[in-house]
Design a protein around this motif. Structure first.
Motif, short mmCIF file in Angstrom:
data_model
loop_
_atom_site.label_atom_id
_atom_site.label_comp_id
_atom_site.label_asym_id
_atom_site.label_seq_id
_atom_site.Cartn_x
_atom_site.Cartn_y
_atom_site.Cartn_z
N VAL A 1 0.85 -1.21 0.00
CA VAL A 1 0.00 0.00 0.00
C VAL A 1 0.88 1.25 0.00
CG1 VAL A 1 -1.69 1.35 1.33
CG2 VAL A 1 -1.96 -1.12 1.15
N ARG B 1 1.13 4.16 -2.84
CA ARG B 1 0.90 5.59 -2.60
C ARG B 1 2.04 6.41 -3.21
NH1 ARG B 1 -3.54 4.02 -1.44
NH2 ARG B 1 -4.72 4.53 0.42
N GLY C 1 -5.97 13.08 -0.13
CA GLY C 1 -6.42 12.70 1.22
C GLY C 1 -5.58 11.61 1.85
N SER C 2 -4.52 11.20 1.18
CA SER C 2 -3.67 10.14 1.71
C SER C 2 -2.58 10.72 2.61
CB SER C 2 -3.03 9.37 0.55
OG SER C 2 -1.87 8.69 0.99
N TYR C 3 -2.52 10.21 3.83
CA TYR C 3 -1.48 10.66 4.76
C TYR C 3 -0.10 10.23 4.26
CZ TYR C 3 1.26 11.23 9.02
OH TYR C 3 2.23 11.61 9.92
N THR C 4 -0.04 9.04 3.67
CA THR C 4 1.24 8.52 3.14
C THR C 4 1.76 9.45 2.04
OG1 THR C 4 0.23 6.34 3.50
CG2 THR C 4 2.36 6.39 2.38
N TYR D 1 1.02 12.57 1.69
CA TYR D 1 1.42 13.82 2.36
C TYR D 1 2.86 13.70 2.85
CZ TYR D 1 1.77 16.49 6.80
OH TYR D 1 2.20 17.24 7.86
N LEU D 2 3.22 12.56 3.43
CA LEU D 2 4.60 12.37 3.92
C LEU D 2 5.59 12.36 2.75
CD1 LEU D 2 4.19 9.64 6.71
CD2 LEU D 2 4.65 12.07 7.03
N LYS E 1 10.91 15.34 6.87
CA LYS E 1 9.63 15.15 7.59
C LYS E 1 9.46 13.67 8.00
CE LYS E 1 5.34 15.86 8.92
NZ LYS E 1 4.99 16.71 10.06
N GLU F 1 7.74 8.98 16.61
CA GLU F 1 7.03 7.73 16.91
C GLU F 1 7.88 6.83 17.80
OE1 GLU F 1 3.99 7.75 16.36
OE2 GLU F 1 3.77 9.19 14.75
N ASP G 1 2.49 2.53 14.75
CA ASP G 1 2.78 3.84 14.14
C ASP G 1 4.23 3.89 13.68
OD1 ASP G 1 0.24 4.73 14.61
OD2 ASP G 1 0.78 6.19 16.17
N HIS H 1 5.70 4.21 9.84
CA HIS H 1 6.58 5.32 9.42
C HIS H 1 7.94 4.81 8.93
CE1 HIS H 1 3.50 7.87 11.37
NE2 HIS H 1 3.93 8.77 10.51
#
Ligand SMILES: N=c1c2ncn([C@@H]3O[C@H](COP(=O)(O)OP(=O)(O)OP(=O)(O)O)[C@@H](O)[C@H]3O)c2ncn1[C@@H]1O[C@H](COP(=O)(O)O)[C@@H](O)[C@H]1O
Length: 108
Positions: free
Chosen positions: A11, A15, A22-25, A27-28, A35, A43, A65, A69
């Motif tokens: 997954v 990404r 809307g994907s947090y992944t 965004y990273l 970041k 974490e 978490d 990450h």
């Protein structure tokens, strides 16, 4: 490793290659290495705090978490899951890994 880790890593890789709103992944990945490294550090600290508080449920959640990450970091750096699992497997075959610990190291 196991299907859950492999599934999550697929997954994460997806990404990276196919950004989604809307994907947090995503965004990273957009934010980049600094970041992602910062999140890994945060974490890891949260795992330590939860463990010191003796909250096993919370600690398990924080470990999830952290693992997520770390996978984002691996994908960002182009490290295949197989590369990591191969090293773990190699180490699993080796026993007696304890090195001689100096007294000063032992105290810290
Ligand atoms: N396993 C995870 C996972 N673990 C933690 N997180 C996110 O990590 C963030 C950690 O929370 P923080 O409060 O530390 O961070 P934040 O305040 O939300 O954001 P920043 O500090 O990063 O700006 C939360 O937003 C969690 O949702 C995860 N986000 C995604 N996944 C997996 O990735 C898949 C794809 O998710 P998307 O990329 O969002 O579609 C999901 O189905 C999950 O399997």
């Amino acid at each position: 490793m196991n299907d859950v880790f492999d599934g999550l890593y697929q997954v994460v890789l997806g990404r990276k290659s196919n950004p989604q709103e809307g994907s947090y992944t995503c965004y990273l990945f957009e934010k980049g290495l600094d970041k992602i490294c910062k999140k890994v550090g945060e974490e890891a600290a949260e795992v330590i705090i939860a463990a010191k508080n003796g909250e096993n449920g919370e600690t398990a959640g924080e470990i999830c978490d952290l693992l997520y990450h770390l996978m984002v970091l691996m994908a960002q750096q182009g490290i295949a899951l197989e590369e990591v699992t191969a090293i773990l497997e190699q180490r699993r075959r080796k026993i007696g890994n304890l090195k001689v610990i100096h007294q000063s190291d032992h105290e810290s």
